[in-house]
Design a protein around this motif. Structure first.
Motif, PDB file in Angstrom:
ATOM      1  N   TYR A 108      68.941  27.956  29.293  1.00 23.18           N
ATOM      2  CA  TYR A 108      68.738  27.986  30.746  1.00 23.18           C
ATOM      3  C   TYR A 108      67.692  29.023  31.068  1.00 23.18           C
ATOM      4  CZ  TYR A 108      71.890  31.987  30.294  1.00 23.18           C
ATOM      5  OH  TYR A 108      72.460  33.161  29.906  1.00 23.18           O
ATOM      6  N   ASP A 109      67.345  29.060  32.335  1.00 23.67           N
ATOM      7  CA  ASP A 109      66.243  29.892  32.795  1.00 23.67           C
ATOM      8  C   ASP A 109      66.659  30.439  34.170  1.00 23.67           C
ATOM      9  OD1 ASP A 109      63.666  30.867  33.191  1.00 23.67           O
ATOM     10  OD2 ASP A 109      62.873  28.927  33.865  1.00 23.67           O
ATOM     11  N   GLU A 110      66.359  31.716  34.419  1.00 15.06           N
ATOM     12  CA  GLU A 110      66.762  32.325  35.694  1.00 15.06           C
ATOM     13  C   GLU A 110      65.560  32.990  36.368  1.00 15.06           C
ATOM     14  OE1 GLU A 110      70.393  34.865  35.686  1.00 15.06           O
ATOM     15  OE2 GLU A 110      70.403  34.401  33.539  1.00 15.06           O
ATOM     16  N   HIS A 111      65.514  32.958  37.669  1.00 12.39           N
ATOM     17  CA  HIS A 111      64.462  33.636  38.448  1.00 12.39           C
ATOM     18  C   HIS A 111      65.096  34.310  39.665  1.00 12.39           C
ATOM     19  CE1 HIS A 111      61.162  31.570  36.251  1.00 12.39           C
ATOM     20  NE2 HIS A 111      62.087  30.634  36.120  1.00 12.39           N
ATOM     21  N   PHE A 112      64.862  35.591  39.796  1.00 15.92           N
ATOM     22  CA  PHE A 112      65.336  36.369  40.963  1.00 15.92           C
ATOM     23  C   PHE A 112      66.857  36.312  41.133  1.00 15.92           C
ATOM     24  CE2 PHE A 112      61.134  34.545  42.062  1.00 15.92           C
ATOM     25  CZ  PHE A 112      60.371  35.712  42.096  1.00 15.92           C
ATOM     26  N   THR A 113      67.589  36.260  40.039  1.00 14.32           N
ATOM     27  CA  THR A 113      69.045  36.125  40.185  1.00 14.32           C
ATOM     28  C   THR A 113      69.772  37.467  40.253  1.00 14.32           C
ATOM     29  OG1 THR A 113      69.174  35.928  37.802  1.00 14.32           O
ATOM     30  CG2 THR A 113      69.201  33.873  39.044  1.00 14.32           C
ATOM     31  N   GLY A 114      69.068  38.571  39.897  1.00 17.28           N
ATOM     32  CA  GLY A 114      69.708  39.884  39.786  1.00 17.28           C
ATOM     33  C   GLY A 114      70.552  40.258  41.004  1.00 17.28           C
ATOM     34  N   ASP A 115      69.948  40.167  42.187  1.00 19.65           N
ATOM     35  CA  ASP A 115      70.670  40.581  43.395  1.00 19.65           C
ATOM     36  C   ASP A 115      70.893  39.405  44.346  1.00 19.65           C
ATOM     37  OD1 ASP A 115      68.094  40.050  44.062  1.00 19.65           O
ATOM     38  OD2 ASP A 115      67.859  41.765  45.416  1.00 19.65           O
ATOM     39  N   ALA A 116      70.771  38.181  43.789  1.00 19.51           N
ATOM     40  CA  ALA A 116      70.797  37.002  44.670  1.00 19.51           C
ATOM     41  C   ALA A 116      72.164  36.820  45.325  1.00 19.51           C
ATOM     42  CB  ALA A 116      70.420  35.753  43.885  1.00 19.51           C
ATOM     43  N   GLU A 117      72.118  36.419  46.588  1.00 17.93           N
ATOM     44  CA  GLU A 117      73.348  36.076  47.313  1.00 17.93           C
ATOM     45  C   GLU A 117      73.485  34.559  47.445  1.00 17.93           C
ATOM     46  OE1 GLU A 117      73.008  38.249  50.936  1.00 17.93           O
ATOM     47  OE2 GLU A 117      73.181  40.186  49.900  1.00 17.93           O
ATOM     48  N   ILE A 118      72.334  33.918  47.412  1.00 19.16           N
ATOM     49  CA  ILE A 118      72.336  32.446  47.394  1.00 19.16           C
ATOM     50  C   ILE A 118      71.584  32.002  46.136  1.00 19.16           C
ATOM     51  CG2 ILE A 118      71.604  30.336  48.555  1.00 19.16           C
ATOM     52  CD1 ILE A 118      71.705  31.892  51.179  1.00 19.16           C
ATOM     53  N   LEU A 119      72.166  31.052  45.437  1.00 21.78           N
ATOM     54  CA  LEU A 119      71.584  30.603  44.174  1.00 21.78           C
ATOM     55  C   LEU A 119      71.226  29.119  44.280  1.00 21.78           C
ATOM     56  CD1 LEU A 119      71.112  31.620  41.195  1.00 21.78           C
ATOM     57  CD2 LEU A 119      73.336  30.593  40.679  1.00 21.78           C
ATOM     58  N   VAL A 120      69.957  28.812  44.033  1.00 20.47           N
ATOM     59  CA  VAL A 120      69.570  27.402  43.951  1.00 20.47           C
ATOM     60  C   VAL A 120      69.718  26.967  42.501  1.00 20.47           C
ATOM     61  CG1 VAL A 120      67.777  25.689  44.393  1.00 20.47           C
ATOM     62  CG2 VAL A 120      67.900  27.749  45.817  1.00 20.47           C
ATOM     63  N   VAL A 121      70.373  25.831  42.272  1.00 20.47           N
ATOM     64  CA  VAL A 121      70.474  25.271  40.922  1.00 20.47           C
ATOM     65  C   VAL A 121      69.713  23.950  40.918  1.00 20.47           C
ATOM     66  CG1 VAL A 121      72.010  24.471  39.084  1.00 20.47           C
ATOM     67  CG2 VAL A 121      72.727  26.350  40.575  1.00 20.47           C
ATOM     68  N   ALA A 122      68.713  23.873  40.047  1.00 22.64           N
ATOM     69  CA  ALA A 122      67.891  22.658  39.959  1.00 22.64           C
ATOM     70  C   ALA A 122      67.314  22.569  38.555  1.00 22.64           C
ATOM     71  CB  ALA A 122      66.763  22.699  40.991  1.00 22.64           C
ATOM     72  N   TYR A 123      66.983  21.337  38.117  1.00 23.76           N
ATOM     73  CA  TYR A 123      66.344  21.176  36.801  1.00 23.76           C
ATOM     74  C   TYR A 123      65.111  20.297  36.934  1.00 23.76           C
ATOM     75  CZ  TYR A 123      68.275  16.403  36.279  1.00 23.76           C
ATOM     76  OH  TYR A 123      68.571  15.074  36.445  1.00 23.76           O
ATOM     77  N   GLY A 124      64.267  20.333  35.919  1.00 27.38           N
ATOM     78  CA  GLY A 124      63.080  19.470  35.891  1.00 27.38           C
ATOM     79  C   GLY A 124      62.153  19.759  37.046  1.00 27.38           C
ATOM     80  N   SER A 125      61.512  18.727  37.561  1.00 24.14           N
ATOM     81  CA  SER A 125      60.481  18.913  38.585  1.00 24.14           C
ATOM     82  C   SER A 125      61.051  19.532  39.860  1.00 24.14           C
ATOM     83  CB  SER A 125      59.794  17.581  38.899  1.00 24.14           C
ATOM     84  OG  SER A 125      60.698  16.699  39.524  1.00 24.14           O
ATOM     85  N   VAL A 126      62.310  19.258  40.175  1.00 25.67           N
ATOM     86  CA  VAL A 126      62.902  19.804  41.394  1.00 25.67           C
ATOM     87  C   VAL A 126      62.982  21.334  41.306  1.00 25.67           C
ATOM     88  CG1 VAL A 126      64.899  19.786  42.942  1.00 25.67           C
ATOM     89  CG2 VAL A 126      64.214  17.692  41.775  1.00 25.67           C
ATOM     90  N   ALA A 127      63.166  21.847  40.077  1.00 23.80           N
ATOM     91  CA  ALA A 127      63.223  23.300  39.905  1.00 23.80           C
ATOM     92  C   ALA A 127      61.889  23.952  40.260  1.00 23.80           C
ATOM     93  CB  ALA A 127      63.622  23.643  38.474  1.00 23.80           C
ATOM     94  N   ARG A 128      60.799  23.207  40.136  1.00 26.06           N
ATOM     95  CA  ARG A 128      59.482  23.741  40.521  1.00 26.06           C
ATOM     96  C   ARG A 128      59.431  23.933  42.040  1.00 26.06           C
ATOM     97  NH1 ARG A 128      55.456  21.983  36.187  1.00 26.06           N
ATOM     98  NH2 ARG A 128      53.837  22.327  37.756  1.00 26.06           N
ATOM     99  N   SER A 129      59.892  22.904  42.757  1.00 26.22           N
ATOM    100  CA  SER A 129      59.959  23.027  44.218  1.00 26.22           C
ATOM    101  C   SER A 129      60.876  24.175  44.595  1.00 26.22           C
ATOM    102  CB  SER A 129      60.501  21.738  44.842  1.00 26.22           C
ATOM    103  OG  SER A 129      59.575  20.690  44.693  1.00 26.22           O
ATOM    104  N   ALA A 130      61.995  24.272  43.878  1.00 24.07           N
ATOM    105  CA  ALA A 130      62.987  25.299  44.189  1.00 24.07           C
ATOM    106  C   ALA A 130      62.404  26.690  43.976  1.00 24.07           C
ATOM    107  CB  ALA A 130      64.228  25.100  43.326  1.00 24.07           C
ATOM    108  N   LEU A 131      61.654  26.892  42.886  1.00 24.40           N
ATOM    109  CA  LEU A 131      61.090  28.218  42.616  1.00 24.40           C
ATOM    110  C   LEU A 131      60.104  28.607  43.719  1.00 24.40           C
ATOM    111  CD1 LEU A 131      60.876  30.700  40.834  1.00 24.40           C
ATOM    112  CD2 LEU A 131      59.089  29.535  39.521  1.00 24.40           C
ATOM    113  N   GLN A 132      59.315  27.638  44.152  1.00 23.94           N
ATOM    114  CA  GLN A 132      58.359  27.903  45.236  1.00 23.94           C
ATOM    115  C   GLN A 132      59.110  28.313  46.510  1.00 23.94           C
ATOM    116  OE1 GLN A 132      55.274  28.312  45.146  1.00 23.94           O
ATOM    117  NE2 GLN A 132      54.733  28.311  47.329  1.00 23.94           N
TER     118      GLN A 132
END
Lengths: 250, 70, 353
Positions: free
Chosen positions: C244-268
């Motif tokens: 798995y892969d995580e971005h900005f999860t250290g202090d996150a209060e809301i977590l987006v979970v997505a895979y594949g191309s949708v995860a690109r939109s989510a990261l943006q």
């Protein structure tokens, strides 16, 4: 003592699981004798199919793969292309080869895949208890054509020799019966020719064996033996259908 | 010598049918699987044609002969 | 060899990854949006002494994979949703016979013939096992052209390590878009494994016992034994192959979970939300099976809410629900039939908080 007749090396010692009088055992022996005579056992990869022939892998004393129903020609295609130095043959029944696996059969033949197919035609589905097959004869009664096969109701039989003979790919096509020592000698010659076609790289080869299924035909083994000659072979005439001239050379 | 492996034999009778001398028959005894195995009634009349062995779907028949008479 | 950077499509990256992993056998059947994999393979494999064969159907293709894998070769097939459905019978046999191979599904819109737009509706089929019986296949879900290449190489190693088919799952958007790809040193094809049906005579072992590859287990108890062995293997895979892969999860209060191309939109979306001072993060499963449930569970205990974004009616959503702590609220943003999930759509949902 000189042994005049014994079990070929290319068969394991496992007793056959087939019904009394079933011709699978006869076909197994002839295929194994051909493998022995051509020294192919150590190079061979045999592909078993689904139906009564599903246990082929237990009986042939060479490497084997068991394919899904009808897919043996696709599996054999890949094994041969993966290991061109191997000798690759399939052993398939009529439900497997001429019904569910028709596409795989026809396309392997059309491509001229350099594989050999042993096709057991007993005009019914043996393993599941004698249902109608594509090869079931006109008027033949089976558990799913209880009134006798009628073209208007159950449709017409499929003659694989005629179908395959329409294609460029096959190098060798022959239909045989195993009902007497003399006819077995002719069958053996056909199997050897089919195998030599592959050894020479000539392309697709197939031997159709008209085969008795006494249990599902509701006949004694002796009655079934005669039915092959007197009824089946009239509708599906034995003989060589395609012999590329290179098969006979050398 | 015609040797019949009576435990492999399923009593189908194809060897009996194939024998030109009619010297084979099915036994009245049962083998372990419950079949009546084939038996050779009169070995002296055998002509070593191999027809019985060739028609045996279970490879239950092995045939051999004294070397000098082959 | 120096690293090379090329501008290629995701589909091309599949082909390059496979070839660089030593795969020299490809069987396939044309279907949009992944046909260019077959086209590329048909052009290069003959020059590499490899085998490209256009099968008569996906049914034939997957059974050719069975034959070649059984003969001990590195082999792959690729297709798209309806074609993958046809391969499901073969998948079950491959998994049971424990044959290593790689299958790529470049997903399109479904169900039925659907359309040719990107979608993620085949998650259940790949992750839960679309064929008959109790089997599992590792599923890798890349999100970039580079990762398609990298995970394709990884997939062949996983397949060999576990003697199991391995799925690569991404959608037509990733398959057809172009990005820079840095390839790595190619490796030659590995030798045939010790169980392969190569003919008794192969490799000088003239007297070895015959080998058989089969999936029928009729003696009493035999199939139970096979299943127990397979399940033990699957448990081991589940322990060892979580990605798995995580971005900005250290202090996150809301977590987006997505895979594949949708995860690109989510990261943006997450990046923009962060600029706006919102404590949001992204969790991206890379292996869909085994699903990274422990890592996600740990995060779910720290965040207020999880937002699952997925181009389906909510398939991965079920695995997220199973993994997350009961106290964690789970929200869903779905899209179907080729509808895309844009960064703006995800951002709006994050801004609703």
């Amino acid at each position: 003592m000189a042994v005049l007749f014994s079990r070929p090396q290319s068969l394991t010692d496992t007793p056959f699981r087939y019904c009394p009088g079933c011709h699978h055992g006869l076909a197994h022996r002839l295929v194994a004798e051909a493998l022995d005579e051509l020294n192919l056992r150590e190079k061979a990869v045999g592909i078993a199919s689904v139906g009564c022939s599903v246990y082929t892998n237990e009986f042939f004393n060479c490497d084997t793969q068991q394919a899904a129903h009808g897919r043996a020609p696709a599996v054999a295609t890949a094994v041969k292309r993966a290991r061109p130095e191997c000798f690759v043959f399939t052993y398939q029944g009529d439900g497997d080869l001429a019904s569910i696996g028709m596409a795989e059969t026809i396309h392997a033949a059309a491509r001229g895949e350099n594989i050999s197919i042993i096709f057991i035609n007993n005009a019914c589905y043996g393993m599941t208890g004698g249902q109608m097959a594509p090869t079931t004869l006109p008027e033949q009664k089976t558990t799913t054509s209880p009134l006798g096969r009628e073209a208007a109701r159950e449709g017409n039989p499929v003659d694989m020799m005629k179908l395959l003979d329409a294609l460029e790919g096959p190098a060798y096509l022959s239909r045989v019966v195993l009902t007497s020592p003399g006819k077995q000698a002719a069958a053996k010659k056909s199997i050897l020719r089919a195998f030599r076609a592959q050894m020479k790289g000539l392309g697709f080869s197939l031997v159709e064996i008209l085969s008795a299924c006494p249990s599902n035909w509701r006949m004694t083994p002796v009655e079934a033996l005669h039915y092959v000659d007197e009824v089946m072979a009239k509708y599906y005439p034995p003989g060589e259908v395609r012999v590329a001239k290179e098969v006979l050379e050398g | 010598m015609v040797e019949i492996d009576t435990e492999r034999c399923k009593g189908c009778g194809l060897c009996v049918e194939a024998c030109p001398r009619k010297i084979l028959a099915l036994s009245t005894e049962f083998n372990k699987a419950g079949h009546h195995p084939a038996v050779l009634l009169d070995p002296d009349r055998c002509i070593y044609c191999l027809a019985c062995a060739r028609l045996c779907p279970d490879l239950a028949i092995t045939i051999s002969k004294e070397a000098e008479t082959v | 060899m120096k690293d090379q950077v090329e501008l290629v499509s995701g589909n091309r990256a599949v082909a390059s990854g496979a070839l660089d992993a030593g795969c020299r056998m490809y069987f396939g059947y044309p279907i949009t949006p992944q046909t260019e994999i077959a086209e590329y393979m048909s052009a290069v494999l003959p020059e590499m002494n490899g085998v490209f064969l256009q099968a008569e159907s996906e049914l034939a293709a997957i059974n050719m994979v069975y034959g070649a894998a059984g003969a001990g070769r590195r082999v792959m097939t690729t297709s798209s949703s309806p074609g993958i459905s046809l391969m499901m019978e073969g998948l079950s046999y491959l998994a049971t016979a424990e044959l290593p191979c790689v299958i790529v599904n470049v997903m399109r819109g479904g169900p039925g013939l659907g359309n040719i737009a990107p979608a993620q509706g085949d998650y259940f089929q790949a992750v839960k096992g679309g064929g008959h019986g109790d089997y599992r296949t590792p599923v890798l879900a890349p999100w970039s052209v580079q990762e398609i290449y990298d995970l394709t190489r990884t997939a062949f190693d996983l397949a060999d390590r576990w003697r199991n088919p391995v799925f690569i799952l991404f959608d037509g958007l990733l398959g057809t878009m172009m990005e820079p790809l840095r390839t790595r040193e190619p490796i030659p094809e590995r030798a045939a494994p010790s169980w392969a049906t190569t003919g008794i005579f192969a490799h000088g072992a003239n007297d070895r016992a015959p080998r058989s590859i089969y999936t029928l287990h009729m003696p009493e108890g035999a199939l139970t034994e096979v299943n127990r062995r397979l399940q033990a293997k699957y448990r081991e895979i589940a322990r060892e192959e979580v990605r798995y892969d995580e971005h900005f999860t250290g202090d996150a209060e809301i977590l987006v979970v997505a895979y594949g191309s949708v995860a690109r939109s989510a990261l943006q979306a997450v990046r923009v939300a962060r600029q706006q001072g919102r404590k949001v993060g992204l969790f991206r499963p890379v292996s869909l099976w085994p699903f990274p449930e422990e890592a996600l569970h740990a995060l779910s205990e720290k965040v207020r809410k999880i937002l699952v974004a997925e181009m389906s009616s909510g398939q991965m959503l079920e695995d997220v629900r199973l993994a997350a702590a009961p106290s964690c609220k789970i929200d869903f943003l779905g899209a179907m039939g080729g509808e895309l999930i844009y960064p703006g759509t995800i951002l709006s949902r994050l801004q609703e908080e």
